[in-house]
Design a protein around this motif. Structure first.
Motif, PDB file in Angstrom:
ATOM      1  N   GLU A 348     -68.141  -1.511  42.354  1.00 44.22           N
ATOM      2  CA  GLU A 348     -66.699  -1.317  42.126  1.00 44.22           C
ATOM      3  C   GLU A 348     -66.234  -2.538  41.240  1.00 44.22           C
ATOM      4  OE1 GLU A 348     -62.402  -0.684  44.385  1.00 44.22           O
ATOM      5  OE2 GLU A 348     -64.204  -0.897  45.583  1.00 44.22           O
ATOM      6  N   GLU A 350     -62.778  -4.155  38.353  1.00 43.23           N
ATOM      7  CA  GLU A 350     -61.635  -3.873  37.802  1.00 43.23           C
ATOM      8  C   GLU A 350     -61.434  -5.091  36.719  1.00 43.23           C
ATOM      9  OE1 GLU A 350     -58.567  -4.613  40.865  1.00 43.23           O
ATOM     10  OE2 GLU A 350     -58.593  -2.606  41.591  1.00 43.23           O
ATOM     11  N   ARG A 351     -60.622  -4.623  35.589  1.00 44.01           N
ATOM     12  CA  ARG A 351     -60.341  -5.250  34.546  1.00 44.01           C
ATOM     13  C   ARG A 351     -59.178  -5.292  33.929  1.00 44.01           C
ATOM     14  NH1 ARG A 351     -64.421  -7.423  30.997  1.00 44.01           N
ATOM     15  NH2 ARG A 351     -63.475  -8.049  28.702  1.00 44.01           N
ATOM     16  N   ASP A 446     -50.414  -3.105  37.468  1.00 43.41           N
ATOM     17  CA  ASP A 446     -50.294  -4.042  38.673  1.00 43.41           C
ATOM     18  C   ASP A 446     -48.907  -4.583  38.945  1.00 43.41           C
ATOM     19  OD1 ASP A 446     -49.718  -6.227  37.034  1.00 43.41           O
ATOM     20  OD2 ASP A 446     -52.115  -7.201  37.239  1.00 43.41           O
ATOM     21  N   VAL A 452     -54.313  -2.237  34.357  1.00 41.38           N
ATOM     22  CA  VAL A 452     -55.737  -2.427  34.935  1.00 41.38           C
ATOM     23  C   VAL A 452     -56.606  -1.466  34.956  1.00 41.38           C
ATOM     24  CG1 VAL A 452     -56.712  -3.048  37.181  1.00 41.38           C
ATOM     25  CG2 VAL A 452     -54.549  -4.035  36.620  1.00 41.38           C
ATOM     26  N   ARG A 454     -59.881   0.069  36.486  1.00 39.79           N
ATOM     27  CA  ARG A 454     -60.602   0.275  37.730  1.00 39.79           C
ATOM     28  C   ARG A 454     -61.670   1.155  37.713  1.00 39.79           C
ATOM     29  NH1 ARG A 454     -59.240   2.451  43.746  1.00 39.79           N
ATOM     30  NH2 ARG A 454     -60.836   1.175  45.069  1.00 39.79           N
ATOM     31  N   ARG A 456     -65.254   2.704  39.552  1.00 40.69           N
ATOM     32  CA  ARG A 456     -66.189   2.760  40.936  1.00 40.69           C
ATOM     33  C   ARG A 456     -67.206   3.530  40.638  1.00 40.69           C
ATOM     34  NH1 ARG A 456     -64.038   4.013  46.676  1.00 40.69           N
ATOM     35  NH2 ARG A 456     -63.220   5.756  45.682  1.00 40.69           N
ATOM     36  N   GLN A 485     -67.685  -0.923  31.507  1.00 34.76           N
ATOM     37  CA  GLN A 485     -66.322  -1.611  31.636  1.00 34.76           C
ATOM     38  C   GLN A 485     -65.716  -2.177  30.476  1.00 34.76           C
ATOM     39  OE1 GLN A 485     -65.306  -4.761  34.519  1.00 34.76           O
ATOM     40  NE2 GLN A 485     -63.985  -3.296  35.356  1.00 34.76           N
TER      41      GLN A 485
END
Length: 499
Positions: A348, A350-351, A446, A452, A454, A456, A485
């Protein structure tokens, strides 16, 4: 029996295989002809996004479940059997037999007035390939059901997205010279998908005393060699150099087709095996009940031109890859990582992305196909090649549309399992794996108003081999998933900057 003539109550038609190539095209044709339509699917979510979705009654049912079939058949006049296990593994014959028998019993007990089945054109006096023999057996089971049945028998169907057309298209375009089996010179009577659909709609209103097979074919009888050469001419290619040899078996030929075209080996083999036989209509009695249109049946050249136009305009309504093979995993991904089904391994990430959620989503929805996967291109290509060698789809299925996705769409070796426009894309892996795998790509905002991204990757291993597979590939996750990503986020930022 109710009819649609003279203002009477319209017929109700049940379409099985509504998520597949023919079923997905038949539904709007039936609606246009005045039918009430009930679309049956194991996973109705895969019908979301279809233009006709809100105009039909959708029922969730498995064709092998008697109770679900009975509910789906209630109040139905005409039941279309568009189910087969093409390319689904060595037990396909028993699965097809069992499913056809269950369907026949359910139709009889529900008082259905007619069954319509699309089978395969075949010679009478030869030992048939396993898949053609199975399709003939299915037709015989339905004809013996006690319900008047029309079995339409077609050879190669020419239309954008059909497996037969895609196989011919890619073989011709990618191989200017080839060595092929000698049965490439067997005669075939192809038919345009438009005419197949017209016949399927037309036989719904056959007299009740008509229960039989009908051979259907287009106006041209050609060899596969001639079909490839005519395709080349229509597509603006030089004539293909084709040499035939007597030693290329269907198994070897299907492996070769699986490597050269998007059609995987398990699906290519039954298509190749069907070419061993000469498949030419032995009668044209269908015309007594469903007359030709004023302009006549669509010839091979016109059908190819129309199919190519649809491909170039990204207007392919359904494709061979639209259908999920029987036996394929269909349970949704459990939302809780501690689900009762066993272990889940998760990568997982996030960025924060310097782009709007809309720009990020546009990039997410465009992944795969010619765009690629934004990381280690060589690694993806090698994994795709390995998948094809083991009978999986690899990366060559591509996408149906370059920028839009719908639930059920194939995307290379993935299939869209869930899509929340602007927020979430969930893909289920259909590659050869010792387990089940998903990839989720999401766009969120956010609490500070920042975009953001995400990402996974989820994996559910099957046994010890499945767990060993995960640990073996874990060292590459930084390159594959980390690179994806970063590069996907960069592409979204570039799109935002260019706006």
């Amino acid at each position: 029996m109710s009819t649609h003539d003279g203002g009477a109550e319209p017929l109700t038609a049940l379409v099985t295989g509504a998520t597949g190539y023919i079923g997905g095209r038949l539904v709007p044709e039936l609606l246009a002809a005045g039918f009430r339509v009930r679309a049956m699917a194991r996973n109705p979510d895969r019908l979301e996004g279809r233009e006709w979705r809100d105009a039909v009654d959708v029922v969730r049912a498995d064709a092998q479940d008697p109770e679900q079939l009975a509910a789906a058949m209630a109040g139905v006049d005409v039941a279309y059997y568009l189910i087969h296990s093409l390319g689904s593994g060595p037990t396909f014959e028993e699965r097809d037999r069992r499913t056809a028998r269950a369907f026949a019993v359910a139709a009889r007990e529900a008082g259905v007035r007619r069954i319509v089945y699309l089978g395969g054109l075949h010679p009478d006096a030869e030992t048939l390939s396993p898949h053609l023999a199975s399709r003939r057996e299915v037709g015989d089971i339905l004809l013996a059901s006690g319900v008047p049945t029309a079995v339409l028998q077609a050879a190669v169907i020419i239309g954008s997205g059909s497996a037969s057309f895609e196989m011919m298209r890619y073989l011709t375009e990618r191989l200017p010279a080839m060595v092929a089996p000698r049965w490439l010179d067997n005669r075939i009577q192809p038919i345009a998908v438009r005419d197949v659909l017209r016949y399927l709609v037309g036989v719904a209103r056959l007299p009740e005393d008509v229960s039989r097979t009908f051979d259907i074919g287009g106006p041209d009888v050609l060899t596969y060699r001639e079909m490839m050469q005519r395709y080349a001419a229509i597509a603006g290619l030089a004539p293909r150099l084709i040499r035939t040899v007597p030693v290329l078996t269907p198994k070897l030929a299907s492996l070769w087709v699986g490597l050269v075209t998007p059609v995987p080996g398990p699906l290519a083999r039954p298509l190749v095996e069907s070419l061993i036989h000469e498949v030419v209509a032995k009668e044209d009695d269908i015309r007594r009940y469903v007359p030709d249109p004023p302009e006549g049946l669509l010839g091979f050249d016109a059908a190819v031109e129309l199919a190519l136009q649809k491909v170039r305009e990204f207007d392919v309504a359904t494709s061979w890859a639209s259908a999920t093979p029987q036996g394929a995993p269909s349970d949704p991904l459990p939302e809780d990582p501690d689900w009762a089904g066993g272990s889940l391994f998760v990568d997982e990430r996030e960025r924060v992305v310097d782009a709007t959620p809309e720009d990020l989503w546009a990039v997410i929805e465009g992944v795969g196909g010619t765009t690629g996967w934004y990381s280690w291109r060589l690694g993806w290509m090698l994994r795709g090649l390995m998948d094809r060698l083991f009978g999986g789809p690899g990366l060559r299925r591509g996408r149906r549309h370059p920028t839009r996705l719908w639930v059920g769409d194939p995307v290379d070796w993935w299939r869209v399992e869930r899509i929340e426009p602007g927020r979430l894309l969930r893909l289920r892996a259909e590659m050869r794996l010792p387990g089940l795998a998903w990839l989720e790509l999401g766009a969120h905002t956010d609490d500070d108003g920042r975009t953001v991204f995400r990402q996974r990757a989820i994996y559910h291993p099957h046994g010890l081999v499945g767990q060993l597979y995960w640990w073996a590939v874990t060292p590459f996750h930084g390159v594959v998933f980390g690179g994806m990503q970063r590069n996907l986020a960069t592409a979204a930022e570039g799109r935002a900057a260019a706006a």
